[in-house]
Design a protein around this motif. Structure first.
Motif, short mmCIF file in Angstrom:
data_model
loop_
_atom_site.label_atom_id
_atom_site.label_comp_id
_atom_site.label_asym_id
_atom_site.label_seq_id
_atom_site.Cartn_x
_atom_site.Cartn_y
_atom_site.Cartn_z
N GLU A 198 -26.99 -13.04 17.58
CA GLU A 198 -27.85 -11.95 17.11
C GLU A 198 -28.86 -12.48 16.09
O GLU A 198 -30.03 -12.07 16.08
N MET A 199 -28.43 -13.40 15.22
CA MET A 199 -29.34 -13.97 14.23
C MET A 199 -30.45 -14.79 14.91
O MET A 199 -31.61 -14.72 14.52
N VAL A 200 -30.06 -15.54 15.94
CA VAL A 200 -31.05 -16.35 16.67
C VAL A 200 -32.07 -15.44 17.34
O VAL A 200 -33.29 -15.68 17.29
N ILE A 201 -31.57 -14.33 17.97
CA ILE A 201 -32.47 -13.37 18.62
C ILE A 201 -33.44 -12.78 17.59
O ILE A 201 -34.65 -12.70 17.82
N ALA A 202 -32.90 -12.39 16.42
CA ALA A 202 -33.75 -11.80 15.37
C ALA A 202 -34.83 -12.79 14.95
O ALA A 202 -36.01 -12.43 14.85
N ALA A 203 -34.43 -14.04 14.71
CA ALA A 203 -35.39 -15.06 14.27
C ALA A 203 -36.44 -15.33 15.35
O ALA A 203 -37.64 -15.43 15.06
N ALA A 204 -35.98 -15.42 16.62
CA ALA A 204 -36.91 -15.73 17.72
C ALA A 204 -37.91 -14.60 17.94
O ALA A 204 -39.12 -14.85 18.06
N VAL A 205 -37.42 -13.35 17.99
CA VAL A 205 -38.32 -12.21 18.22
C VAL A 205 -39.31 -12.06 17.07
O VAL A 205 -40.52 -11.86 17.28
N CYS A 206 -38.82 -12.21 15.84
CA CYS A 206 -39.72 -12.08 14.69
C CYS A 206 -40.73 -13.23 14.67
O CYS A 206 -41.92 -13.01 14.40
N GLY A 207 -40.27 -14.42 14.95
CA GLY A 207 -41.18 -15.58 14.98
C GLY A 207 -42.27 -15.39 16.03
O GLY A 207 -43.45 -15.60 15.75
N TYR A 208 -41.87 -14.94 17.23
CA TYR A 208 -42.83 -14.70 18.31
C TYR A 208 -43.84 -13.61 17.91
O TYR A 208 -45.06 -13.79 18.07
N ALA A 209 -43.29 -12.50 17.38
CA ALA A 209 -44.16 -11.37 17.02
C ALA A 209 -45.15 -11.77 15.92
O ALA A 209 -46.34 -11.42 15.99
N LEU A 210 -44.67 -12.50 14.93
CA LEU A 210 -45.56 -12.89 13.82
C LEU A 210 -46.61 -13.90 14.29
O LEU A 210 -47.76 -13.85 13.87
N TYR A 211 -46.21 -14.82 15.17
CA TYR A 211 -47.16 -15.79 15.71
C TYR A 211 -48.29 -15.04 16.44
O TYR A 211 -49.48 -15.32 16.24
N MET A 212 -47.90 -14.09 17.31
CA MET A 212 -48.89 -13.31 18.07
C MET A 212 -49.82 -12.56 17.11
O MET A 212 -51.04 -12.52 17.32
N THR A 213 -49.22 -11.96 16.08
CA THR A 213 -50.02 -11.12 15.18
C THR A 213 -50.97 -11.97 14.34
O THR A 213 -52.15 -11.64 14.20
N PHE A 214 -50.48 -13.06 13.78
CA PHE A 214 -51.32 -13.88 12.91
C PHE A 214 -52.41 -14.61 13.70
O PHE A 214 -53.34 -15.16 13.11
N HIS A 215 -52.28 -14.62 15.02
CA HIS A 215 -53.34 -15.21 15.84
C HIS A 215 -54.18 -14.13 16.53
O HIS A 215 -54.95 -14.42 17.44
N GLY A 216 -53.96 -12.88 16.12
CA GLY A 216 -54.77 -11.78 16.65
C GLY A 216 -54.53 -11.50 18.12
O GLY A 216 -55.37 -10.91 18.80
#
Lengths: 56, 436
Positions: free
Chosen positions: A30-48
């Motif tokens: 569950e921790m890995v899923i949380a980190a992966a989803v958040c990492g993916y979402a933040l990468y997408m957002t910070f790159h517009g």
């Protein structure tokens, strides 16, 4: 007071039952899923490029 | 009937997951409902806030009912009522009736304390943190899963979603009733049932340590649900230029970016919660008691220290969020928000790793009080955040004037080296003697 200290020591020495290692595996997943989803979402957002999965 | 505690844990997790899915299913379809009934912004806000209306009082009653009638019966009743009303709401054409029905379906959120009570009746003291963490953390994912999956599966057809959510809830209710067992032994179930009276409830409500845990949960879970509502607006207004600079444009673009930053907090707070329960178990196993003032010789003293550390972390991250905001750094704010989500999960998991141990004979009443009253904090924080002259400063005010006193009170209430439950607002010997 003596009784309480003894109980703490007793709790330390209790071995875990077989289910416990599977429980720990699930919580790590569950921790890995949380980190992966958040990492993916933040990468997408910070790159517009978008936001959380499904919210592009 | 032969069963195993892991089966009971799985039943509780599935029931809770589905209840959370139903609890937040109205929010997932609020744009569709608003478009169908031509709702104003105010009406939409009212619909969104209605999800939490029943939580404080509902959780208190549900906790008592779990002690009195057993978790399986209570959980099955909640699932049945919410499921049946959800099915009815799928066929409703009047908005007023739909609103009333969705308020009733939102009662599903009270099931948290019933599951906490159920798990507490099955797992031993040295593994309770991980068991309760797995229950609460995995079940909580239902809220996020609903927001992500329901609109994808059903599009704008919320009628079909409400129908299927209700039908499956009835199936889970039947499963809970058939396979669920209230406690690992008849004696334990009888003891808890015997203590579920007004005197026992008064006992729990008046204990300093129960009040401290309730405030700790208000500081963690209360903050989590407050941030869910507050953060999208905060990022949209506080970092408007920075979000536009990332390449987003228009209202929809701002919503996507701000919503993502907000979701990061909620997501980490939910999915790190089981890890917190594991950490509480680890503190207990290793006997770590690093903090001053807090008891060091109680059988569960290390767990008290883990929660104390978590409360300090939340306070620090709140102050840091103000600093990052005043610096105008969007990246730093999001990074702090991730740390805040993790800190919140540490405290939510840490709190309910303690509740069953402190109130062994009345876990439902204690979970109802601590998990119920604390949700009201979710309404208070956004009001304080919005009242400051600067949109970034509210976090520091809350940290300084609310979280520091709450943390100090927790340290004070957790200082007793013997039976902290015996110390409370009502020092009535008869009350203590009856309840002990």
């Amino acid at each position: 007071m003596q009784t309480d200290t003894t109980e703490v020591i007793a709790t330390h020495s209790i071995p875990h039952e077989p289910w416990y290692k599977y429980g720990v595996a699930v919580l790590l997943l569950e921790m890995v899923i949380a980190a992966a989803v958040c990492g993916y979402a933040l990468y997408m957002t910070f790159h517009g490029l978008g936001g959380f999965p499904g919210k592009h | 009937m032969k069963t195993h505690k892991v089966e009971q844990l799985i039943i509780a997790i599935v029931g809770f997951f589905w209840c959370f899915l139903m609890w937040f299913s109205t929010a997932a379809f609020s744009p569709s409902i608003a478009a169908h009934y031509h709702l104003s912004i105010k009406a939409l806000g009212l619909l969104a806030s209605s999800a939490i209306w029943m939580a404080p009082i509902g959780r208190i009653i549900a906790g008592w009912a779990a002690d009195r009638f057993g978790a399986p019966r209570t959980f099955a009743l909640i699932l049945s009522v919410c499921g049946a009303v959800s099915i009815a709401s799928a066929y409703t054409t009047s908005y007023k009736l739909l609103f009333a029905e969705r308020v009733i379906v939102a009662i599903a959120g009270v099931s948290f304390v019933v599951g906490i009570q159920h798990v507490a009746q099955w797992f031993k003291d040295h593994e309770i943190g991980t068991a309760e963490g797995l229950f609460a953390g995995t079940g909580n994912v239902g809220a996020g899963a609903g927001a992500l999956a329901l609109p994808r599966l059903f599009g704008t057809n919320y009628h079909a979603a409400f129908l299927w959510l209700g039908v499956i809830a009835l199936g889970i209710a039947a499963w809970y009733l058939v396979r669920g067992q209230a406690a690992s032994s008849v004696a334990q179930q009888a003891l808890v049932r015997k203590q579920s009276n007004l005197r026992g409830t008064l006992f729990v409500w008046s204990r300093f340590i129960a009040i401290a845990l309730m405030l700790a949960y208000a500081m963690s879970f209360g903050l989590e649900i407050a941030m869910n509502a507050w953060l999208p607006g905060y990022f949209t207004r506080g970092f408007h230029a920075e979000i536009l600079a990332l390449g987003f444009s228009g209202v929809a673009g701002l919503q996507i970016a701000a919503g993502t930053f907000a979701a990061v907090q909620s997501f980490t707070a939910s999915l790190f919660r089981p890890f917190s329960g594991f950490m509480s178990d680890l503190f207990q196993r290793k006997g770590w008691t690093p903090l001053p003032l807090i008891a060091k010789t109680l059988p569960y003293a290390p767990r008290l220290h883990w929660l104390g550390l978590s409360l300090i972390l939340i306070t620090v991250t709140m102050g840091s969020l103000t600093v990052a905001g005043l610096m105008g750094s969007l990246h730093l704010s999001v990074l702090v928000l991730v740390a805040m989500g993790v800190s919140i999960s540490f405290a939510t998991g840490g709190t309910f790793a303690l509740v069953p141990l402190l109130f062994h004979d009345r876990p439902g009443a204690a979970a109802g009080f601590i998990g119920g009253v604390s949700t009201a904090a979710g309404i208070v924080y956004p009001l304080i955040f919005a009242s400051g002259h600067n949109i970034h400063s509210g976090y520091a005010y809350v940290a300084l004037y609310m979280f520091v006193p709450i943390t100090l009170f927790y340290f004070w209430a957790a200082r007793y080296e013997r039976a902290p439950q015996e110390h409370g607002l009502i020092e009535h010997r008869e009350l203590v003697a009856e309840a002990a």
